[in-house]
Structure formats: C-alpha cells, structure tokens
Design a protein around this motif. Structure first.
Motif: not given
Length: 56
Positions: A37-48, A26-35
């Motif tokens: 929705v905010t558009g942070l998944a695009i820069p965060v995932v490749p950086i990680v 559930g916590e992973k789902l919340v973090v994934a949805v947050f990233l």
C-alpha cells in the motif's frame, strides 16, 4: 569498505529474519499489505534480497 557493506548486509538480513521468520501468518500479511500500500515493496524487497546475497 567491503567489510562495512558486508556488516550492513548482515544487519539487514538479521532484521529481515527477526521480522519475517518470527511472525505469525497474520503479522506477515499485515506487513506485506503495508509495504504494498505504501509502495515500499518496490525498493525494500530487492534491497533485502541483495543484502541476503552479500551476507552469505
């Protein structure tokens, strides 16, 4: 300079592991949805991913 990059990459990798691997589904789902929705998944995932490659 290379040492600084590697230390930074290790820190990002450790942070990612502490947030992602120690969380419930559930916590992973919340973090994934947050990233997404905010558009942070695009820069965060490749950086990680890049940091994990450099750290290992």
């Amino acid at each position: 300079m290379a040492g600084l990059v590697q230390r930074t990459a290790r820190s990002i990798d450790e942070m990612w592991r502490s947030v992602w691997h120690d969380s419930s589904r559930g916590e992973k789902l919340v973090v994934a949805v947050f990233l997404l929705v905010t558009g942070l998944a695009i820069p965060v995932v490749p950086i990680v991913w890049l940091a994990r490659l450099v750290a290992h």
